[in-house]
Design a protein around this motif. Structure first.
Motif, PDB file in Angstrom:
ATOM      1  N   LYS A 194      22.064  24.963 -28.563  1.00  0.00           N
ATOM      2  CA  LYS A 194      22.764  23.647 -27.735  1.00  0.00           C
ATOM      3  C   LYS A 194      24.105  23.844 -26.941  1.00  0.00           C
ATOM      4  O   LYS A 194      24.618  23.710 -26.020  1.00  0.00           O
ATOM      5  CB  LYS A 194      22.476  22.417 -28.369  1.00  0.00           C
ATOM      6  N   ARG A 209      25.961  18.636 -20.165  1.00  0.00           N
ATOM      7  CA  ARG A 209      25.362  18.226 -21.605  1.00  0.00           C
ATOM      8  C   ARG A 209      24.015  18.749 -21.268  1.00  0.00           C
ATOM      9  O   ARG A 209      23.304  19.014 -20.389  1.00  0.00           O
ATOM     10  CB  ARG A 209      25.322  16.769 -21.621  1.00  0.00           C
ATOM     11  N   TYR A 214      20.340  18.065 -23.229  1.00  0.00           N
ATOM     12  CA  TYR A 214      19.687  17.114 -24.021  1.00  0.00           C
ATOM     13  C   TYR A 214      18.281  17.857 -24.598  1.00  0.00           C
ATOM     14  O   TYR A 214      17.760  18.357 -23.894  1.00  0.00           O
ATOM     15  CB  TYR A 214      19.588  16.069 -23.012  1.00  0.00           C
ATOM     16  N   GLU A 228      16.794  12.460 -26.165  1.00  0.00           N
ATOM     17  CA  GLU A 228      18.201  12.297 -26.233  1.00  0.00           C
ATOM     18  C   GLU A 228      18.768  11.407 -25.513  1.00  0.00           C
ATOM     19  O   GLU A 228      19.007  11.747 -24.339  1.00  0.00           O
ATOM     20  CB  GLU A 228      18.551  13.539 -26.621  1.00  0.00           C
ATOM     21  N   GLY A 253      23.821  11.415 -28.357  1.00  0.00           N
ATOM     22  CA  GLY A 253      23.188  12.533 -29.153  1.00  0.00           C
ATOM     23  C   GLY A 253      22.026  12.087 -30.095  1.00  0.00           C
ATOM     24  O   GLY A 253      21.643  12.710 -31.014  1.00  0.00           O
TER      25      GLY A 253
END
Length: 466
Positions: free
Chosen positions: A263, A273, A275, A289, A293
Motif C-alpha cells: 500500500k 491514496r 484503498y 476502506e 483507513g
C-alpha cells in the motif's frame, strides 16, 4: 483448453480485440446499470448513517424473505428440510441458527440445486469463479441482484473516492485480454463500453513497465483498480527505473490481501491514496476502506457470523474466526450460512469510525494469502485461480513453485476426471505463465493450514520477507 471463441479472440489484431472487448463492455453496461441505478446508489449512501436498530429492521425483513424462499422454493434446502421433518425435527426455518453451515463442496457438487425452481438459468447471468481457495463454483444471478450489487459499488467505491463510472479507469487483472505469447505492446485492450482500459497482469515485467504507464497517460485514466500484487509489481518495476508516473485520483486494491508495504509503495508511486476492498463473487459479504483507513462492511450484502475453528460457535469480537455468511441480495440462488473459507477479525459492534458512518468495521481478513509466481522472463503473476474452470472435473487444486522454471500442480480429481486431463490443466496454466515446466499430480487431498484452509499458490523460492 480454451473456448473456441476465446481462441479466435486471441488471434485477432489488437484493434479488433478492443472492438470485441467493447462489445462485451456495452453488454455488461446494460446488465449492471439502468434507470434505477441513481436511486439505488443514493439509497445506499443514505443508509450509511442508519442506527443499528434501523439496520436490524432492514436486514431482518430481507432475511425472512431469503429463508422462506430458500426453504420452500430451492431444491437443495427443501429436500434438507423435508428430511429433517421426517426425522421429527420441528425447528423453524425462519431461525437462522436452525440452519447447518453450508460447505463449498455442496455448492460445487450441484450448483443448479441451489437455484430457485421458478428461475430460468438461461435468462440469468452465469458467473464461474474458482474462489480464493481454488474450489470451482458456478453461480447464477438475476438482473435486479446485479444492479443492486453494482449500485453498492457506486456508493461505496466510486462515490467515496470521488470518481465516477463515467470516468476513464484502468483495471490490472488476470483475464487473458492479450495472448501470453505476445512480447510487444499493447498488453491491454480498450473497452469503450465500460470506459475501461484492461491491462494484462500476466505481461507485467520490468521491461514492460514503461509501456503500461504510457497506456495510462494515453487513455487519460483517472483511477486504477486491480490485484494488490500486480499493482505493487507495476509500482516497483517503474520506480526501480526512475519512470514518471501519471497522475491518478485513486488506486483501489481488490481480490487479494493488500499488505502495508504494498500500500505504501503504490501510494508513493502514483501520488494518491490507495484503498483496500473486500468481496466475493458469491455476493454474501463485502467491505471497502473509507478515507480514515477503516474497512467498513456492507450490511445489505449479508448476515455474517465469525465462528471458532473447530466448532460452529461464535468467537468474541476482536478474535479471528471462520467467516460464515447468509447472502441478502441473491434471493434466486440463496446461500444460507455459507462458509466463505476466509478467516477474519471483526471489531466490536460499538466501535465507531471518525468518518461518521455507522457501517460495521472489518478489522482484518486473515485468509487470502496466495503467493506470487515468478516467471523465468521476470514477470510476477499473482492469482492463478482464473486458470481453473468451474466445469472441470476437479475438486481442488494447488500450484507450488519449487524452481523459477517449474510449477508443481496438485489436483484432487472428481469421480468423472478422465485419464490425461492433466494435460488440459497444464495447458491452461501455460497460457498464463508462458514457458515453464508444469508437473500435474493427482492426490487424495491437499494439506490445510491451521485455520482449515490451503493456499491456492505456494512459492518455495527464496523471497525477501514482507
Amino acid at each position: 483448453m480454451q473456448h473456441p471463441l476465446m481462441t479466435l479472440y486471441q488471434h485477432l489484431p489488437a484493434g479488433l480485440r478492443s472492438i470485441a472487448a467493447s462489445i462485451r463492455g456495452y453488454q455488461l453496461q446494460i446488465l449492471r446499470f439502468g434507470a434505477d441505478t441513481k436511486r439505488l446508489t443514493q439509497e445506499a449512501i443514505d443508509r450509511e448513517t442508519f442506527t443499528w436498530e434501523q439496520w436490524k429492521a432492514w436486514r431482518e425483513e430481507r432475511l425472512r424473505h431469503i429463508l422462506r424462499r430458500a426453504a420452500t422454493r430451492v431444491p437443495f434446502y427443501r429436500e434438507q428440510w423435508s428430511q429433517r421433518r421426517g426425522e421429527q425435527d420441528m425447528g423453524s426455518f425462519q431461525e437462522l441458527g436452525n440452519w447447518p453451515v453450508l460447505k463449498k463442496e455442496a455448492l460445487r457438487a450441484s450448483p443448479i440445486s441451489f437455484l430457485a425452481e421458478d428461475c430460468d438459468p438461461r435468462k440469468m447471468w452465469c458467473e464461474h469463479t474458482s474462489g480464493s481457495t481454488g474450489t470451482p463454483i458456478t453461480l447464477w444471478q438475476g438482473h435486479d441482484t446485479i444492479r443492486f450489487w453494482h449500485a453498492l459499488f457506486e456508493a461505496r467505491w466510486r462515490y467515496w473516492y470521488e470518481v465516477s463510472r463515467r470516468d476513464r479507469w484502468a483495471i490490472l487483472g488476470g483475464q487473458l485480454v492479450v495472448p501470453i505469447r505476445q512480447k510487444r505492446p499493447p498488453f491491454w485492450v480498450w473497452n469503450s463500453g465500460l470506459n475501461q482500459l484492461y491491462l494484462s497482469a500476466n505481461h507485467l515485467a520490468v521491461g514492460n513497465a514503461h509501456d503500461y504507464l504510457k497506456a495510462l497517460v494515453r487513455y487519460k485514466v483517472k483511477y486504477l483498480w486491480g490485484y494488490a500484487s500486480a499493482l505493487y509489481s507495476l509500482a516497483d518495476f517503474a520506480q526501480s527505473q526512475g519512470l514518471t508516473f501519471p497522475v491518478v485520483s485513486a488506486v483501489i486494491s481488490n481480490a487479494e490481501p493488500l499488505y502495508a508495504y504494498q500500500k505504501e509503495a503504490i501510494s508513493k508511486a502514483f501520488g494518491c491514496r490507495t484503498y483496500n476492498s473486500y468481496g466475493m463473487s458469491e455476493m454474501v459479504c463485502a467491505a471497502s476502506e473509507c478515507d480514515r483507513g477503516t474497512m467498513h462492511l456492507w450490511p445489505e450484502v449479508g448476515i455474517w457470523e465469525v465462528l471458532q475453528d473447530d466448532v460452529d460457535e461464535p468467537v468474541q469480537p476482536g478474535e479471528a474466526g471462520r467467516l460464515v455468511c447468509t447472502g441478502l441480495l441473491n434471493a434466486d440462488m440463496p446461500l444460507v450460512r455459507y462458509e466463505t473459507g476466509d478467516l477474519v477479525i471483526m471489531a466490536k459492534p460499538e466501535t465507531s469510525c471518525p468518518c461518521g458512518r455507522t457501517l460495521p468495521i472489518l478489522m482484518s481478513v486473515e485468509g487470502r494469502t496466495d503467493d506470487v509466481i515468478l516467471t523465468p522472463d521476470g514477470r510476477h503473476i499473482g492469482r492463478l485461480d482464473p486458470a481453473f474452470k468451474a466445469c472441470w472435473p476437479i475438486r481442488e487444486a494447488q500450484i507450488i513453485q519449487d524452481q523459477v522454471d517449474h510449477l508443481h500442480v496438485l489436483i484432487v480429481p472428481a469421480n468423472n476426471c478422465t485419464v490425461g486431463f492433466e494435460s488440459t490443466i497444464a495447458e491452461a496454466i501455460l497460457e498464463r505463465v508462458g514457458k515453464m515446466h508444469i508437473t500435474v499430480e493427482r492426490v487424495g487431498s491437499i494439506e490445510r493450514g491451521r485455520n482449515g484452509k490451503f493456499k491456492m499458490v505456494v512459492s518455495n523460492l527464496a523471497r525477501t520477507p514482507a
